[in-house]
Design an enzyme around this catalytic site. Sequence first.
Site: not given
Ligand code: ADP
Length: 185
Positions: A30, A38-40, A129, A131, A133, A16
């Site tokens: 975004n 997601g990660v945001d 991108s 997840g 996206y 993570d």
């Molecule tokens: P995007 O909108 O750019 O696609 P996302 O956050 O939806 O961004 O996803 C990007 C990647 O980050 C995905 O592979 C998702 O599984 C991953 N992700 C989500 N949460 C975490 C986290 N806490 N740490 C690392 N990676 C994460």
Amino acid sequence: MEFKIANAKLELIHSDITDVEADAIVNAANGTLMGGGGVDAAIHNKGGPKILEECKRLREKEWPDGLPTGNAVATTAGNLKAKKVIHTVGPVWHGGLHDEAKLLRRSYWNTLKLAAAQGLKSVAFPSISTGTYRYPTEEASRVAITAIKDYLEKEGKIEKVTMVLFSERDLGIYTKSAKTLLGVA
Ligand code: ADP
């Protein structure tokens, strides 16, 4: 797994990103910079409100219409272990013929350039991108690793880049691409 590129290291781990110790951790943001899923969401939830306060100031002062795709900005990392969060906006996948690869490369490149300009030596990226996206992970992994390789070969200020993959499956995909593009570690 770890790879050597010029005088730097590229490390691939399953973790993570909010738990990772690096000078900068990267947010797949975004264009609004106002948070998302997601990660945001993970970064803002664990990092606390100071990150969003700075994002709001950046929107008001520098990016009133939002941060364009491929750009990067830095804020405090709040309560996280990192010194800074670098927010970059990756492209939404629309089938691959809409400059997605060029824009994704630009996200990695501009993030590393900004980190170097701020004197940060280690940078941890999520898989931008792939997840919400919907960028296919295999394609994205090749763009990411090539961009990181080209950047590290071009200038020597960054010492370590970590790709933080959120699943074993993604780690496997990135590892395979890295072995192909960089040679076996
Ligand atoms: P995007 O909108 O750019 O696609 P996302 O956050 O939806 O961004 O996803 C990007 C990647 O980050 C995905 O592979 C998702 O599984 C991953 N992700 C989500 N949460 C975490 C986290 N806490 N740490 C690392 N990676 C994460």
